[in-house]
Design a protein around this motif. Sequence first.
Motif: not given
Length: 84
Positions: A44-53
Amino acid sequence: MKDGIKKCEHYLKLLCEYVDSELSEDLHEDFKRHIESCEACWKAFRTYNITVTLSKKTKVIHTVSAEQVERLCSIVNSCLNCKK
């Protein structure tokens, strides 16, 4: 198992603040330890972080309503609960 789910829900609620470096140092370290040991929260963190980036790299600025954020969080939580 319910304790694990509640713990994950607690950390997922802090996800935005963690990514934005808005958590206290202690809570930041606690969050980091949790996502390093919990595959579902790491995803969930990785997906969110990639989306934000990726969204920061776009030239078009899109706003997301509170309703959309709530819906996305609900979907993520449902998916995490299905995996348990």
